[in-house]
Scaffold this motif. Sequence first.
Motif, PDB file in Angstrom:
ATOM      1  N   LYS A  39      24.108 -90.596  -0.736  1.00 27.26           N
ATOM      2  CA  LYS A  39      22.833 -91.070  -1.302  1.00 27.26           C
ATOM      3  C   LYS A  39      22.727 -92.592  -1.210  1.00 27.26           C
ATOM      4  O   LYS A  39      21.651 -93.142  -0.970  1.00 27.26           O
ATOM      5  N   GLU A  40      23.853 -93.256  -1.438  1.00 27.66           N
ATOM      6  CA  GLU A  40      23.847 -94.721  -1.340  1.00 27.66           C
ATOM      7  C   GLU A  40      23.624 -95.156   0.122  1.00 27.66           C
ATOM      8  O   GLU A  40      22.909 -96.118   0.385  1.00 27.66           O
ATOM      9  N   LEU A  41      24.232 -94.431   1.048  1.00 26.27           N
ATOM     10  CA  LEU A  41      24.035 -94.770   2.465  1.00 26.27           C
ATOM     11  C   LEU A  41      22.599 -94.458   2.890  1.00 26.27           C
ATOM     12  O   LEU A  41      22.001 -95.190   3.677  1.00 26.27           O
ATOM     13  N   TYR A  42      22.042 -93.391   2.347  1.00 28.33           N
ATOM     14  CA  TYR A  42      20.625 -93.110   2.624  1.00 28.33           C
ATOM     15  C   TYR A  42      19.756 -94.242   2.061  1.00 28.33           C
ATOM     16  O   TYR A  42      18.782 -94.668   2.700  1.00 28.33           O
ATOM     17  N   SER A  43      20.108 -94.739   0.882  1.00 30.29           N
ATOM     18  CA  SER A  43      19.357 -95.853   0.288  1.00 30.29           C
ATOM     19  C   SER A  43      19.377 -97.053   1.238  1.00 30.29           C
ATOM     20  O   SER A  43      18.352 -97.717   1.442  1.00 30.29           O
ATOM     21  N   ALA A  44      20.540 -97.315   1.831  1.00 36.51           N
ATOM     22  CA  ALA A  44      20.649 -98.429   2.793  1.00 36.51           C
ATOM     23  C   ALA A  44      19.712 -98.190   3.970  1.00 36.51           C
ATOM     24  O   ALA A  44      18.999 -99.096   4.415  1.00 36.51           O
TER      25      ALA A  44
ATOM     26  N   ILE B  74      19.066-107.282   2.584  1.00 39.02           N
ATOM     27  CA  ILE B  74      20.137-107.554   1.619  1.00 39.02           C
ATOM     28  C   ILE B  74      20.308-106.349   0.688  1.00 39.02           C
ATOM     29  O   ILE B  74      21.423-105.939   0.361  1.00 39.02           O
ATOM     30  N   GLN B  75      19.173-105.755   0.336  1.00 40.08           N
ATOM     31  CA  GLN B  75      19.237-104.547  -0.499  1.00 40.08           C
ATOM     32  C   GLN B  75      20.014-103.450   0.246  1.00 40.08           C
ATOM     33  O   GLN B  75      20.841-102.752  -0.348  1.00 40.08           O
ATOM     34  N   ALA B  76      19.745-103.324   1.537  1.00 40.84           N
ATOM     35  CA  ALA B  76      20.452-102.318   2.352  1.00 40.84           C
ATOM     36  C   ALA B  76      21.964-102.599   2.352  1.00 40.84           C
ATOM     37  O   ALA B  76      22.780-101.677   2.234  1.00 40.84           O
TER      38      ALA B  76
ATOM     39  N   GLU C 102      23.639-104.107   0.031  1.00 44.44           N
ATOM     40  CA  GLU C 102      24.169-103.762  -1.298  1.00 44.44           C
ATOM     41  C   GLU C 102      24.366-102.253  -1.431  1.00 44.44           C
ATOM     42  O   GLU C 102      25.331-101.797  -2.049  1.00 44.44           O
ATOM     43  N   GLU C 103      23.429-101.502  -0.872  1.00 49.05           N
ATOM     44  CA  GLU C 103      23.547-100.035  -0.968  1.00 49.05           C
ATOM     45  C   GLU C 103      24.766 -99.539  -0.185  1.00 49.05           C
ATOM     46  O   GLU C 103      25.483 -98.652  -0.638  1.00 49.05           O
ATOM     47  N   ARG C 104      24.982-100.114   0.995  1.00 48.45           N
ATOM     48  CA  ARG C 104      26.195 -99.768   1.747  1.00 48.45           C
ATOM     49  C   ARG C 104      27.428-100.089   0.903  1.00 48.45           C
ATOM     50  O   ARG C 104      28.380 -99.314   0.824  1.00 48.45           O
ATOM     51  N   ASP C 105      27.390-101.245   0.225  1.00 47.52           N
ATOM     52  CA  ASP C 105      28.516-101.618  -0.640  1.00 47.52           C
ATOM     53  C   ASP C 105      28.710-100.595  -1.753  1.00 47.52           C
ATOM     54  O   ASP C 105      29.845-100.266  -2.114  1.00 47.52           O
ATOM     55  N   HIS C 106      27.605-100.108  -2.304  1.00 49.40           N
ATOM     56  CA  HIS C 106      27.726 -99.102  -3.371  1.00 49.40           C
ATOM     57  C   HIS C 106      28.469 -97.869  -2.837  1.00 49.40           C
ATOM     58  O   HIS C 106      29.333 -97.309  -3.519  1.00 49.40           O
ATOM     59  N   ALA C 107      28.114 -97.466  -1.602  1.00 50.84           N
ATOM     60  CA  ALA C 107      28.812 -96.320  -0.992  1.00 50.84           C
ATOM     61  C   ALA C 107      30.307 -96.626  -0.865  1.00 50.84           C
ATOM     62  O   ALA C 107      31.158 -95.772  -1.143  1.00 50.84           O
TER      63      ALA C 107
ATOM     64  N   HIS D 180      12.457 -94.723  -5.830  1.00 45.94           N
ATOM     65  CA  HIS D 180      13.785 -94.366  -5.329  1.00 45.94           C
ATOM     66  C   HIS D 180      14.879 -94.826  -6.291  1.00 45.94           C
ATOM     67  O   HIS D 180      15.839 -94.092  -6.552  1.00 45.94           O
ATOM     68  N   GLU D 181      14.731 -96.028  -6.830  1.00 45.52           N
ATOM     69  CA  GLU D 181      15.751 -96.520  -7.771  1.00 45.52           C
ATOM     70  C   GLU D 181      15.815 -95.642  -9.018  1.00 45.52           C
ATOM     71  O   GLU D 181      16.902 -95.395  -9.552  1.00 45.52           O
ATOM     72  N   LYS D 182      14.642 -95.172  -9.473  1.00 43.24           N
ATOM     73  CA  LYS D 182      14.643 -94.282 -10.652  1.00 43.24           C
ATOM     74  C   LYS D 182      15.362 -92.971 -10.320  1.00 43.24           C
ATOM     75  O   LYS D 182      16.104 -92.431 -11.139  1.00 43.24           O
ATOM     76  N   TYR D 183      15.139 -92.499  -9.104  1.00 46.68           N
ATOM     77  CA  TYR D 183      15.829 -91.275  -8.662  1.00 46.68           C
ATOM     78  C   TYR D 183      17.351 -91.505  -8.655  1.00 46.68           C
ATOM     79  O   TYR D 183      18.121 -90.675  -9.154  1.00 46.68           O
ATOM     80  N   ILE D 184      17.766 -92.657  -8.114  1.00 45.78           N
ATOM     81  CA  ILE D 184      19.210 -92.940  -8.042  1.00 45.78           C
ATOM     82  C   ILE D 184      19.802 -93.091  -9.446  1.00 45.78           C
ATOM     83  O   ILE D 184      20.917 -92.625  -9.720  1.00 45.78           O
ATOM     84  N   THR D 185      19.054 -93.709 -10.344  1.00 47.89           N
ATOM     85  CA  THR D 185      19.518 -93.798 -11.735  1.00 47.89           C
ATOM     86  C   THR D 185      19.787 -92.392 -12.277  1.00 47.89           C
ATOM     87  O   THR D 185      20.809 -92.148 -12.933  1.00 47.89           O
TER      88      THR D 185
ATOM     89  N   GLU E 202      24.010-101.746 -13.113  1.00 50.00           N
ATOM     90  CA  GLU E 202      23.429-102.110 -11.814  1.00 50.00           C
ATOM     91  C   GLU E 202      22.062-101.435 -11.629  1.00 50.00           C
ATOM     92  O   GLU E 202      21.113-102.061 -11.150  1.00 50.00           O
ATOM     93  N   GLN E 203      21.965-100.186 -12.024  1.00 48.45           N
ATOM     94  CA  GLN E 203      20.688 -99.481 -11.858  1.00 48.45           C
ATOM     95  C   GLN E 203      19.601-100.101 -12.733  1.00 48.45           C
ATOM     96  O   GLN E 203      18.440-100.163 -12.326  1.00 48.45           O
ATOM     97  N   GLN E 204      19.986-100.547 -13.907  1.00 51.58           N
ATOM     98  CA  GLN E 204      18.991-101.212 -14.766  1.00 51.58           C
ATOM     99  C   GLN E 204      18.465-102.457 -14.055  1.00 51.58           C
ATOM    100  O   GLN E 204      17.261-102.708 -14.001  1.00 51.58           O
ATOM    101  N   GLU E 205      19.390-103.231 -13.473  1.00 52.93           N
ATOM    102  CA  GLU E 205      19.003-104.440 -12.755  1.00 52.93           C
ATOM    103  C   GLU E 205      18.127-104.101 -11.543  1.00 52.93           C
ATOM    104  O   GLU E 205      17.121-104.760 -11.281  1.00 52.93           O
ATOM    105  N   GLU E 206      18.511-103.059 -10.826  1.00 51.12           N
ATOM    106  CA  GLU E 206      17.759-102.704  -9.620  1.00 51.12           C
ATOM    107  C   GLU E 206      16.363-102.196  -9.971  1.00 51.12           C
ATOM    108  O   GLU E 206      15.395-102.504  -9.274  1.00 51.12           O
ATOM    109  N   GLU E 207      16.253-101.429 -11.054  1.00 48.43           N
ATOM    110  CA  GLU E 207      14.914-100.987 -11.475  1.00 48.43           C
ATOM    111  C   GLU E 207      14.075-102.187 -11.912  1.00 48.43           C
ATOM    112  O   GLU E 207      12.886-102.265 -11.605  1.00 48.43           O
TER     113      GLU E 207
HETATM  114 FE1  OFO Z   1      22.740 -98.148  -5.147  1.00 44.85          FE
HETATM  115  O1  OFO Z   1      21.605 -99.108  -6.164  1.00 44.85           O
HETATM  116 FE2  OFO Z   1      19.860 -99.029  -5.526  1.00 44.85          FE
HETATM  117  O2  OFO Z   1      19.789 -97.294  -5.194  1.00 44.85           O
END
Ligand code: OFO
Length: 171
Positions: A15-20, A44-46, A48-53, A92-97, A125-130
């Motif tokens: 899911k994180e890689l899909y986010s990227a 940059i967001q992409a 970060e998402e790869r990093d999350h994965a 999408h961020e709400k979905y990931i949360t 992190e999700q709070q920040e991203e939302e």
């Molecule tokens: Fe992985 O933080 Fe956005 O989705």
Amino acid sequence: MDERVYELLNDQMKKELYSAYLYMSFADYYEDEGLSGFANWYMIQAAEERDHALIFRKYLLDNGKSVQLKGIDQPDKTFSNHLEPLEAALEHEKYITGTINDIYTAALEAKDYRTMKFLDWFISEQQEEEDNAEKQVSRMRLFGNDAKALYDLDQENAARVYAVPSPLANA
Ligand code: OFO
């Protein structure tokens, strides 16, 4: 590790890689539109998402679990105005949360306190991203129809720089 927790952690990598991948498609859209600052923001967001994965990957490996890489869907978003990707990002961020919360719930049920602790970083992190996604939406709604203001927003987004997330920086 509980089997369900393991499966959810593994799926989260995908899911994180899909986010990227999704955010890279947003960057491509903004490049096409001549808004390279917004494109920078999403590249940059992409990253970060790869990093999350990678953080999930490391956690699995550190806990003696094997990593299963699964197929990543093609982003299917097409946009007709500059606001739509920003709204899609917020959704999408709400979905990931929700998916992070689901892992947390599974870990709680399995009394897997280590995984709960691991997930704490993602919950913040999700709070920040939302918050960031909401800010992008509201600023575009307020100022996006004014060419000078749009230029300024683009410049602001151009100033974003990549920083390694702390769980990887301290690894
Ligand atoms: Fe992985 O933080 Fe956005 O989705």
